[in-house]
Structures are given as C-alpha cells and as structure tokens.
Design a protein around this motif. Sequence first.
Motif, short mmCIF file in Angstrom:
data_model
loop_
_atom_site.label_atom_id
_atom_site.label_comp_id
_atom_site.label_asym_id
_atom_site.label_seq_id
_atom_site.Cartn_x
_atom_site.Cartn_y
_atom_site.Cartn_z
N THR A 37 10.24 -3.58 13.39
CA THR A 37 11.54 -3.69 12.74
C THR A 37 12.67 -3.41 13.72
O THR A 37 13.68 -4.11 13.75
CB THR A 37 11.63 -2.72 11.54
OG1 THR A 37 10.57 -3.04 10.62
CG2 THR A 37 12.95 -2.83 10.82
N ILE A 38 12.49 -2.39 14.56
CA ILE A 38 13.49 -2.08 15.58
C ILE A 38 13.63 -3.25 16.55
O ILE A 38 14.75 -3.70 16.87
CB ILE A 38 13.14 -0.78 16.33
CG1 ILE A 38 13.28 0.42 15.39
CG2 ILE A 38 14.02 -0.60 17.57
CD1 ILE A 38 12.72 1.72 15.93
N ILE A 39 12.52 -3.80 17.01
CA ILE A 39 12.54 -4.93 17.95
C ILE A 39 13.22 -6.14 17.32
O ILE A 39 14.07 -6.78 17.94
CB ILE A 39 11.12 -5.27 18.43
CG1 ILE A 39 10.59 -4.15 19.33
CG2 ILE A 39 11.08 -6.61 19.16
CD1 ILE A 39 9.10 -4.22 19.63
N ASN A 44 18.18 -9.64 17.05
CA ASN A 44 19.29 -10.22 16.30
C ASN A 44 20.62 -9.53 16.61
O ASN A 44 21.58 -9.65 15.84
CB ASN A 44 19.00 -10.13 14.79
CG ASN A 44 17.83 -10.99 14.40
OD1 ASN A 44 17.64 -12.09 14.91
ND2 ASN A 44 17.01 -10.49 13.50
N ASP A 45 20.67 -8.81 17.73
CA ASP A 45 21.87 -8.10 18.17
C ASP A 45 22.37 -7.09 17.15
O ASP A 45 23.57 -6.82 17.06
CB ASP A 45 23.00 -9.07 18.54
CG ASP A 45 22.74 -9.78 19.85
OD1 ASP A 45 22.08 -9.19 20.72
OD2 ASP A 45 23.19 -10.93 20.01
N GLU A 46 21.46 -6.51 16.38
CA GLU A 46 21.82 -5.46 15.43
C GLU A 46 21.53 -4.10 16.07
O GLU A 46 20.55 -3.95 16.78
CB GLU A 46 21.01 -5.58 14.14
CG GLU A 46 21.26 -6.86 13.38
CD GLU A 46 20.29 -7.06 12.22
OE1 GLU A 46 19.43 -6.18 12.00
OE2 GLU A 46 20.39 -8.09 11.56
N LYS A 47 22.37 -3.13 15.79
CA LYS A 47 22.17 -1.77 16.28
C LYS A 47 21.32 -1.03 15.26
O LYS A 47 21.51 -1.18 14.06
CB LYS A 47 23.53 -1.09 16.44
CG LYS A 47 23.47 0.31 17.01
CD LYS A 47 24.88 0.85 17.21
CE LYS A 47 24.84 2.23 17.83
NZ LYS A 47 26.19 2.74 18.11
N VAL A 48 20.38 -0.21 15.73
CA VAL A 48 19.56 0.61 14.85
C VAL A 48 19.93 2.06 15.14
O VAL A 48 19.73 2.56 16.25
CB VAL A 48 18.05 0.40 15.11
CG1 VAL A 48 17.22 1.32 14.23
CG2 VAL A 48 17.67 -1.06 14.89
N GLU A 57 20.23 -0.24 20.82
CA GLU A 57 21.07 -1.42 20.78
C GLU A 57 20.81 -2.28 22.01
O GLU A 57 20.09 -1.86 22.92
CB GLU A 57 22.55 -1.06 20.65
CG GLU A 57 23.13 -0.25 21.78
CD GLU A 57 24.58 0.14 21.50
OE1 GLU A 57 25.39 -0.75 21.16
OE2 GLU A 57 24.90 1.33 21.64
N THR A 58 21.38 -3.46 22.01
CA THR A 58 21.23 -4.35 23.16
C THR A 58 22.53 -4.37 23.95
O THR A 58 23.62 -4.28 23.38
CB THR A 58 20.87 -5.78 22.73
OG1 THR A 58 21.82 -6.25 21.81
CG2 THR A 58 19.49 -5.85 22.13
N LYS A 59 22.39 -4.46 25.24
CA LYS A 59 23.53 -4.63 26.14
C LYS A 59 23.38 -5.98 26.81
O LYS A 59 22.27 -6.41 27.13
CB LYS A 59 23.55 -3.53 27.21
CG LYS A 59 23.67 -2.13 26.69
CD LYS A 59 25.08 -1.79 26.35
CE LYS A 59 25.13 -0.33 25.90
NZ LYS A 59 26.42 0.11 25.51
N HIS A 60 24.50 -6.63 26.99
CA HIS A 60 24.48 -7.94 27.65
C HIS A 60 24.92 -7.76 29.10
O HIS A 60 25.98 -7.20 29.37
CB HIS A 60 25.40 -8.92 26.93
CG HIS A 60 24.94 -9.21 25.54
ND1 HIS A 60 24.01 -10.18 25.26
CD2 HIS A 60 25.23 -8.62 24.35
CE1 HIS A 60 23.76 -10.20 23.97
NE2 HIS A 60 24.50 -9.26 23.38
#
Length: 97
Positions: A37-39, A44-48, A57-60
């Motif tokens: 679920t976290i992955i 989907n660029d959602e923060k958990v 979160e993801t960083k670009h």
Amino acid sequence: MQEDQTMNKTELIAAVAEKASISKKESEVVINAALDTIIDSLKNDEKVQLVGFGSFETKHRAERTGRNPKTKESITIAASKVPTFKAGKAFKDAVAE
C-alpha cells in the motif's frame, strides 16, 4: 562498540506475530499489505504520513550532468523519482532514549 545488527523481513514478521499474538502467516499478510500500500501510494505521488512514526513521499530529481569516474567523460543523468522517508518526532525521541 556494539556490533551492527540487522533485522530482516522474516525476523520482522516473527516479531510482529509475537507482539500482536497472531500467527506468522497472518503477520506476513499484514506486513506485505502495508508495504504494498505504501509503495502503490508513492507510485501515485501520494504522501503516506503515519503520525508519530514518520512520512514517506517521493522526490523528483531533475536531469543533471554527471561525470563517468572511469573515463572522466561528461554524461547526462536522467530525471528520476525517488522514495524518501522522514522520521517523526516521537520516533526520533524513542530511538534516542
């Protein structure tokens, strides 16, 4: 100095099963579901955010120029999306004890 110790996934599953008084199989299902679920959320660029624990979160990273260490030649490093984790205050405080 204390020797580095690492808990692998199998050991984590066993520890969670014992702490929650559930079977290892049930623990494995729950842990795998949580990680999946976290992955999926990060894809989907959602923060958990888990209050008290931390946030994923993801960083670009933008495209950038690097250098090949063997040939010293300039190369272009493609833009990428990377996962990050920031520990929450309660988590940091608990570890620091």
